[in-house]
Scaffold this active site. Structure first.
Site, short mmCIF file in Angstrom:
data_model
loop_
_atom_site.label_atom_id
_atom_site.label_comp_id
_atom_site.label_asym_id
_atom_site.label_seq_id
_atom_site.Cartn_x
_atom_site.Cartn_y
_atom_site.Cartn_z
N GLU A 286 0.98 -1.12 -0.16
CA GLU A 286 0.01 0.09 0.06
C GLU A 286 0.93 1.35 -0.01
O GLU A 286 0.76 2.13 1.02
CB GLU A 286 -0.76 -0.01 1.38
CG GLU A 286 -1.77 -1.31 1.52
CD GLU A 286 -2.29 -1.15 3.05
OE1 GLU A 286 -2.04 -0.34 3.62
OE2 GLU A 286 -2.86 -2.41 3.41
N GLY A 288 2.17 4.92 -0.42
CA GLY A 288 1.55 6.39 -0.92
C GLY A 288 2.71 7.10 -1.41
O GLY A 288 2.85 7.55 -2.46
N ARG A 289 3.16 7.72 -0.25
CA ARG A 289 4.12 8.89 -0.45
C ARG A 289 5.06 8.56 -1.62
O ARG A 289 5.78 9.36 -2.43
CB ARG A 289 4.92 9.13 0.89
CG ARG A 289 6.03 10.35 0.88
CD ARG A 289 6.91 10.26 2.09
NE ARG A 289 6.10 10.11 3.35
CZ ARG A 289 5.53 10.94 4.25
NH1 ARG A 289 5.67 11.89 3.99
NH2 ARG A 289 4.95 10.39 5.23
N ARG A 325 2.49 20.29 6.07
CA ARG A 325 3.54 19.32 6.56
C ARG A 325 4.41 19.99 7.52
O ARG A 325 4.61 19.40 8.72
CB ARG A 325 4.10 18.57 5.60
CG ARG A 325 3.22 17.64 4.81
CD ARG A 325 4.00 16.55 3.81
NE ARG A 325 4.37 15.60 4.85
CZ ARG A 325 5.94 15.43 5.07
NH1 ARG A 325 6.74 16.24 4.62
NH2 ARG A 325 6.23 14.39 5.85
N TYR A 329 4.28 18.64 11.27
CA TYR A 329 5.49 17.42 11.58
C TYR A 329 6.71 18.23 11.57
O TYR A 329 7.69 17.57 11.56
CB TYR A 329 5.50 16.45 10.55
CG TYR A 329 4.15 15.91 10.06
CD1 TYR A 329 3.30 15.29 11.09
CD2 TYR A 329 3.65 16.06 8.84
CE1 TYR A 329 2.12 14.60 10.51
CE2 TYR A 329 2.71 15.57 8.27
CZ TYR A 329 1.78 14.94 9.29
OH TYR A 329 0.34 14.56 8.85
N CYS A 356 -2.85 33.55 9.79
CA CYS A 356 -2.48 34.18 11.01
C CYS A 356 -2.16 33.45 11.96
O CYS A 356 -3.12 33.10 12.87
CB CYS A 356 -3.69 35.01 11.38
SG CYS A 356 -4.10 36.24 9.94
N GLU A 357 -0.92 32.67 11.92
CA GLU A 357 -0.48 31.95 12.88
C GLU A 357 0.81 32.03 12.70
O GLU A 357 1.33 31.82 11.93
CB GLU A 357 -1.08 30.08 12.60
CG GLU A 357 -2.42 30.05 12.47
CD GLU A 357 -2.97 29.21 13.57
OE1 GLU A 357 -2.03 28.57 14.57
OE2 GLU A 357 -4.16 28.87 13.53
N1 LLP Z 1 -1.45 2.02 4.41
C1 LLP Z 1 -1.96 2.46 5.63
C2 LLP Z 1 -2.64 1.71 6.30
C3 LLP Z 1 -1.74 3.83 5.93
O1 LLP Z 1 -2.12 4.47 7.10
C4 LLP Z 1 -0.83 4.65 5.36
C5 LLP Z 1 -0.37 6.09 5.50
C6 LLP Z 1 -0.27 4.19 3.90
C7 LLP Z 1 -0.58 2.75 3.75
C8 LLP Z 1 0.58 4.94 3.11
O2 LLP Z 1 1.81 5.38 3.62
P1 LLP Z 1 3.05 5.96 2.79
O3 LLP Z 1 3.54 5.02 1.71
O4 LLP Z 1 2.29 6.95 2.33
O5 LLP Z 1 4.03 6.23 3.85
N2 LLP Z 1 0.44 13.02 6.59
C9 LLP Z 1 1.55 12.28 7.08
C10 LLP Z 1 1.58 10.88 6.81
C11 LLP Z 1 0.52 10.07 7.11
C12 LLP Z 1 0.77 8.69 6.63
C13 LLP Z 1 -0.66 7.96 7.14
N3 LLP Z 1 -0.88 6.58 6.75
C14 LLP Z 1 2.89 12.99 6.33
O6 LLP Z 1 2.30 14.12 5.63
O7 LLP Z 1 3.91 12.54 6.59
#
Ligand code: LLP
Length: 428
Positions: A286, A288-289, A325, A329, A356-357
């Site tokens: 899975e 994402g990033r 981000r 973070y 305004c933060e």
């Molecule tokens: N699968 C599950 C169950 C997840 O919770 C996530 C991300 C992914 C896959 C995908 O993860 P990745 O490959 O993208 O790392 N907003 C935060 C990141 C939050 C990630 C949440 N879950 C940031 O900007 O760093």
């Protein structure tokens, strides 16, 4: 990329051509002038290359890459992955609707998340999704009930919390004991036995996800051993598992980070999986990033520069509502001048937005040679920027452009104030 272009570090599809910063063959300045700022611009090729690295890693295996669309769920991005044959990891009914809107194969959709509602379960069952990644024992009961009422058996996997430290920011660690995610390792066998006994469920797999922006292989190796131990124990208890889902989490280069390549990582993990005799299973991941993060930049215009007593400020038209981000973070994003001709007055600036933060900063202590009217590019903005954007301060969300070679396609129009006010009622 033409020969006189020099790519930025870690960003093969973002390069300088003379002074001009380009995404593939398209000038960012031209895009900013045409579409206004803040503007997100994505390289299609970067996404496809990132996907290809995973595909190489899994070559010859029964594997499904489910793009975790929470990273960037814009339809134009989803379409790239749907057309490339990916499945999708979703976490809400809204994300399901997005996946279906781009023609995703429902059988390749997996539904993660700790708080699925009954309505979302019904919606996903009706769509015929491939798997529910269930995160608690109560959720098993509710899903069984909802599926049975619809005359179905829901395909389920249980998310295991392997209790390993992903060595990343605490807000994006998910596989430690103290996190809200998954079912504790020690409860797993019991939970599987329970799932197998429920009339509305069909157990199909096991999953885990230990965190995000992981830049080392070792947390994955640790989680792998723990998950495979559980597969053995669960199957010994009489519940066969068809697939193993290792989640996402692989990091990208924001600031000289050196995560393993997806192909290398998976060669290493699969070697261990083979050694333990699980090599012929179906694998799901899975990511994402790592599929979108460095495909995107956010172009923003410098509105003002302001000398402060302790710091110089470069005030730009993008803000924490567009790029959350750093505020959330303390994340680092590189910032580059879109046109690097300069004014001969480089200074150290905090790059901040109009919100305004005091937390509304995009980059701290950056050496920039800028003046009002210049454009800057905030790099590594493909993941968790637009998808986390908000309307705070009643700011319209940005427009987005997808670049493929010399072609630039608007994939999201800039939001308007009418869009924002449409659903509001001032009352009497
Ligand atoms: N699968 C599950 C169950 C997840 O919770 C996530 C991300 C992914 C896959 C995908 O993860 P990745 O490959 O993208 O790392 N907003 C935060 C990141 C939050 C990630 C949440 N879950 C940031 O900007 O760093």
């Amino acid at each position: 990329m033409s020969q006189n272009q020099s790519p930025l570090p870690g960003q093969p599809h973002i390069a300088r051509n003379g002074n001009a910063l380009m995404v593939e063959q398209v000038s960012l300045e031209a895009l900013a002038r045409e579409h206004g700022t803040p503007l997100f611009v994505y390289s299609r090729q970067w996404m496809l290359d990132a996907l290809a690295a995973y595909q190489r890693g899994f070559e010859g295996r029964d594997a499904l890459i489910c793009y975790a669309m929470k990273a960037n769920s814009s339809l134009g991005i989803l379409r790239v992955f749907a057309q490339a044959g990916c499945g999708f990891d979703i976490v809400s009914g809204g994300e399901l609707a997005r996946a279906l809107a781009v023609g995703a194969d429902p059988a390749k959709i997996i539904f993660s998340g700790v708080g699925k509602t009954r309505a979302e379960m019904r919606q996903a069952l009706a769509a015929g999704i491939g798997c529910f990644n269930v995160e608690s024992e109560e959720e098993l009961d509710v899903l069984s009930e909802v599926a049975a009422a619809a005359g179905q058996r829901a395909p389920v996997s249980i998310r295991i919390n392997p209790n390993v430290d992903p060595k990343t920011h605490p807000y994006i660690s998910t596989g430690l004991k103290g996190n809200k995610f998954g079912i504790a390792h020690d409860r797993a066998v019991h939970a599987y036995r329970h799932a197998a006994s429920l009339p509305g469920l069909r157990v199909v797999g096991i999953d885990c996800h230990i965190g995000s922006q992981i830049t080392e292989a070792s947390p994955y190796m640790d989680a792998l051993e723990r998950v495979l131990d559980l597969v053995q124990a669960i199957e010994a208890g009489g519940v066969p598992l068809h697939h193993i889902d290792f989640g996402g989490g692989l990091g990208i280069d924001y600031n000289g980070d050196t995560p393993p390549g997806a192909d290398q990582l998976w060669h290493q993990l699969l070697a261990r999986i083979d050694a333990r005799g699980f090599g012929s299973r179906k694998f799901i991941i899975e990511p994402g990033r790592s599929l979108v993060g460095n495909a995107g930049v956010c172009v923003t215009e410098v509105l003002y520069t302001k000398p402060g007593e302790e710091k110089n400020f470069c005030i730009v038209d993008a803000a924490m509502n567009d790029l959350p981000r750093p505020a959330m973070y303390q994340a680092f994003h590189r910032i580059e001048a879109v046109s690097s001709s300069g004014h001969g007055q480089a200074k150290d600036y905090d790059v901040v937005g109009p919100v305004c933060e005091s937390g509304d900063w995009i980059g701290r202590d950056r050496l920039l040679d800028v003046q009002a009217g210049d454009f800057l590019a905030v790099l590594s903005a493909g993941a968790y920027c637009m998808s986390m954007a908000s309307n705070y301060n009643t700011r319209n969300r940005a427009a987005e452009v997808l670049v493929s070679g010399s072609r630039a396609t608007l994939i999201r129009q800039r939001e308007t104030i009418e869009d924002q006010l449409r659903n509001e009622l001032a009352g009497d």
